[in-house]
Design a protein around this motif. Structure first.
Motif, PDB file in Angstrom:
ATOM      1  N   LYS A 198       0.830  -1.210   0.000  1.00 54.06           N
ATOM      2  CA  LYS A 198       0.000   0.000   0.000  1.00 54.06           C
ATOM      3  C   LYS A 198       0.863   1.258   0.000  1.00 54.06           C
ATOM      4  N   THR A 199       1.901   1.254   0.831  1.00 53.54           N
ATOM      5  CA  THR A 199       2.788   2.415   0.892  1.00 53.54           C
ATOM      6  C   THR A 199       3.509   2.621  -0.428  1.00 53.54           C
ATOM      7  N   GLY A 200       3.857   1.522  -1.080  1.00 55.19           N
ATOM      8  CA  GLY A 200       4.565   1.619  -2.352  1.00 55.19           C
ATOM      9  C   GLY A 200       3.652   1.781  -3.547  1.00 55.19           C
ATOM     10  N   GLY A 201       2.336   1.798  -3.321  1.00 59.30           N
ATOM     11  CA  GLY A 201       1.400   1.988  -4.421  1.00 59.30           C
ATOM     12  C   GLY A 201       1.189   0.749  -5.262  1.00 59.30           C
ATOM     13  N   ALA A 202       1.534  -0.435  -4.744  1.00 62.32           N
ATOM     14  CA  ALA A 202       1.386  -1.682  -5.501  1.00 62.32           C
ATOM     15  C   ALA A 202       0.105  -2.396  -5.087  1.00 62.32           C
ATOM     16  N   ASN A 203      -0.166  -3.535  -5.745  1.00 60.37           N
ATOM     17  CA  ASN A 203      -1.337  -4.327  -5.416  1.00 60.37           C
ATOM     18  C   ASN A 203      -1.176  -4.945  -4.030  1.00 60.37           C
ATOM     19  N   ILE A 204      -2.142  -4.703  -3.148  1.00 64.57           N
ATOM     20  CA  ILE A 204      -2.030  -5.131  -1.754  1.00 64.57           C
ATOM     21  C   ILE A 204      -2.058  -6.650  -1.634  1.00 64.57           C
ATOM     22  N   TRP A 205      -3.004  -7.303  -2.318  1.00 64.54           N
ATOM     23  CA  TRP A 205      -3.124  -8.751  -2.188  1.00 64.54           C
ATOM     24  C   TRP A 205      -1.908  -9.472  -2.735  1.00 64.54           C
ATOM     25  N   ARG A 206      -1.352  -8.951  -3.805  1.00 72.05           N
ATOM     26  CA  ARG A 206      -0.150  -9.566  -4.357  1.00 72.05           C
ATOM     27  C   ARG A 206       0.988  -9.496  -3.339  1.00 72.05           C
ATOM     28  N   GLY A 207       1.121  -8.336  -2.669  1.00 67.01           N
ATOM     29  CA  GLY A 207       2.155  -8.189  -1.655  1.00 67.01           C
ATOM     30  C   GLY A 207       1.933  -9.115  -0.480  1.00 67.01           C
ATOM     31  N   VAL A 208       0.683  -9.265  -0.063  1.00 65.19           N
ATOM     32  CA  VAL A 208       0.363 -10.142   1.070  1.00 65.19           C
ATOM     33  C   VAL A 208       0.694 -11.594   0.736  1.00 65.19           C
ATOM     34  N   VAL A 209       0.241 -12.061  -0.429  1.00 63.79           N
ATOM     35  CA  VAL A 209       0.458 -13.455  -0.822  1.00 63.79           C
ATOM     36  C   VAL A 209       1.944 -13.751  -0.996  1.00 63.79           C
ATOM     37  N   ARG A 210       2.655 -12.839  -1.626  1.00 62.56           N
ATOM     38  CA  ARG A 210       4.075 -13.057  -1.887  1.00 62.56           C
ATOM     39  C   ARG A 210       4.862 -13.204  -0.589  1.00 62.56           C
ATOM     40  N   VAL A 211       4.678 -12.285   0.332  1.00 60.81           N
ATOM     41  CA  VAL A 211       5.430 -12.318   1.585  1.00 60.81           C
ATOM     42  C   VAL A 211       5.024 -13.516   2.438  1.00 60.81           C
ATOM     43  N   THR A 212       3.727 -13.793   2.519  1.00 57.34           N
ATOM     44  CA  THR A 212       3.247 -14.895   3.349  1.00 57.34           C
ATOM     45  C   THR A 212       3.705 -16.248   2.814  1.00 57.34           C
ATOM     46  N   PHE A 213       3.652 -16.410   1.492  1.00 56.02           N
ATOM     47  CA  PHE A 213       4.048 -17.696   0.900  1.00 56.02           C
ATOM     48  C   PHE A 213       5.498 -18.016   1.221  1.00 56.02           C
ATOM     49  N   TRP A 214       6.394 -17.074   0.957  1.00 56.30           N
ATOM     50  CA  TRP A 214       7.812 -17.360   1.173  1.00 56.30           C
ATOM     51  C   TRP A 214       8.145 -17.484   2.654  1.00 56.30           C
ATOM     52  N   GLY A 215       7.430 -16.749   3.496  1.00 55.95           N
ATOM     53  CA  GLY A 215       7.631 -16.913   4.926  1.00 55.95           C
ATOM     54  C   GLY A 215       7.200 -18.289   5.388  1.00 55.95           C
ATOM     55  N   ALA A 216       6.032 -18.751   4.912  1.00 51.50           N
ATOM     56  CA  ALA A 216       5.548 -20.079   5.277  1.00 51.50           C
ATOM     57  C   ALA A 216       6.486 -21.166   4.754  1.00 51.50           C
ATOM     58  N   PHE A 217       6.977 -20.985   3.550  1.00 56.48           N
ATOM     59  CA  PHE A 217       7.894 -21.962   2.972  1.00 56.48           C
ATOM     60  C   PHE A 217       9.173 -22.077   3.797  1.00 56.48           C
ATOM     61  N   ALA A 218       9.745 -20.940   4.182  1.00 54.95           N
ATOM     62  CA  ALA A 218      10.984 -20.949   4.967  1.00 54.95           C
ATOM     63  C   ALA A 218      10.776 -21.603   6.325  1.00 54.95           C
ATOM     64  N   MET A 219       9.662 -21.284   6.987  1.00 53.69           N
ATOM     65  CA  MET A 219       9.408 -21.857   8.310  1.00 53.69           C
ATOM     66  C   MET A 219       9.137 -23.353   8.227  1.00 53.69           C
ATOM     67  N   ALA A 220       8.376 -23.762   7.200  1.00 54.13           N
ATOM     68  CA  ALA A 220       8.084 -25.192   7.047  1.00 54.13           C
ATOM     69  C   ALA A 220       9.353 -25.983   6.754  1.00 54.13           C
ATOM     70  N   ALA A 221      10.205 -25.447   5.889  1.00 51.93           N
ATOM     71  CA  ALA A 221      11.441 -26.143   5.543  1.00 51.93           C
ATOM     72  C   ALA A 221      12.349 -26.283   6.761  1.00 51.93           C
ATOM     73  N   THR A 222      12.470 -25.209   7.546  1.00 56.00           N
ATOM     74  CA  THR A 222      13.338 -25.259   8.725  1.00 56.00           C
ATOM     75  C   THR A 222      12.786 -26.199   9.780  1.00 56.00           C
ATOM     76  N   ALA A 223      11.464 -26.174   9.958  1.00 52.50           N
ATOM     77  CA  ALA A 223      10.856 -27.079  10.936  1.00 52.50           C
ATOM     78  C   ALA A 223      11.053 -28.539  10.515  1.00 52.50           C
ATOM     79  N   ALA A 224      10.938 -28.804   9.215  1.00 52.91           N
ATOM     80  CA  ALA A 224      11.119 -30.170   8.734  1.00 52.91           C
ATOM     81  C   ALA A 224      12.553 -30.647   8.976  1.00 52.91           C
TER      82      ALA A 224
END
Length: 233
Positions: A198-224
């Motif tokens: 939002k601050t950068g004037g980009a699509n909000i949902w795209r930013g949410v999905v992008r950050v959440t996906f890679w965060g979830a991937f990193a945490m899942a991989a480390t936990a595994a």
């Protein structure tokens, strides 16, 4: 008499530098610290060891961010200084050639040769180094890189992000720790991605999905990996 219009618009690009640094630091703080905590917890470590790992990850990560940013920005500052020194020398040694070079830059951008020569002469008469720095080197004189400021900002943003999963470790029970850290971290990452977009004037949902996906991937991989290592040892 021709009316002069003063440019007063504010663009997203004006704040993209600090926005990128703040988002990167906070995002890295959450993802790396939460992943570390989840990896240690998945390995079956006791609560005390998980707390130590989280705090150590916060401190080490903040120092790493600060050191990396300081070295990177210092190198940028050294390069800019060297470029400006060389340009200053060339302006003294060959002012005519530098005038022609600046005019040529404007011609390449679509200005007719006569107008380009006039504009180049006027800009060099006012501040030759600033004109060449901006249009030839893409450097804004007076707005150079600040290594210490960049290092402190990166460390601070990392600490803000890393503090969240560490605080959850103190309040969550051992049995619910993995779910609490993962869930809380993903919620904050989603908010961070939305705010950044939002601050950068980009699509909000795209930013949410992008950050959440890679965060979830990193945490899942480390936990595994933590679960596999914990089982093996």
């Amino acid at each position: 008499m021709r009316r002069v219009v003063v440019h007063r618009e504010h663009h997203v690009a004006d704040r993209i530098g600090w926005l990128r640094a703040a988002v990167l630091g906070a995002n890295d703080g959450i993802v790396s610290t939460a992943s570390l905590i989840l990896g240690v917890a998945a390995a079956g470590a006791p609560s005390g060891a998980i707390v130590v790992a989280g705090i150590a990850g916060l401190v080490a990560g903040a120092m790493s961010m600060a050191a990396g940013e300081y070295v990177s920005v210092s190198a940028q500052a050294d390069t800019e200084t060297a470029e400006l020194d060389r340009e200053r020398h060339e302006l003294v040694e060959d002012p005519v050639g530098e005038l022609a070079e600046l005019a040529g830059i404007y011609v390449e951008r679509g200005v007719d040769p006569d107008t380009a020569a006039t504009v180049a002469a006027q800009l060099m008469a006012k501040d030759a180094l600033r004109a060449h720095a901006r249009d030839e080197l893409a450097i804004t004189v007076g707005a150079g890189a600040r290594p210490v400021q960049a290092a402190l900002a990166s460390a601070a943003s990392f600490i803000v992000g890393a503090a969240m999963p560490v605080l959850i470790v103190f309040v969550a029970s051992r049995s619910s720790l993995i779910v609490a850290v993962a869930g809380g971290s993903l919620v904050v990452l989603a908010l961070l991605g939305g705010i950044g977009a939002k601050t950068g004037g980009a699509n909000i949902w795209r930013g949410v999905v992008r950050v959440t996906f890679w965060g979830a991937f990193a945490m899942a991989a480390t936990a595994a990996i933590g679960r596999l290592v914990g089982t093996a040892v």
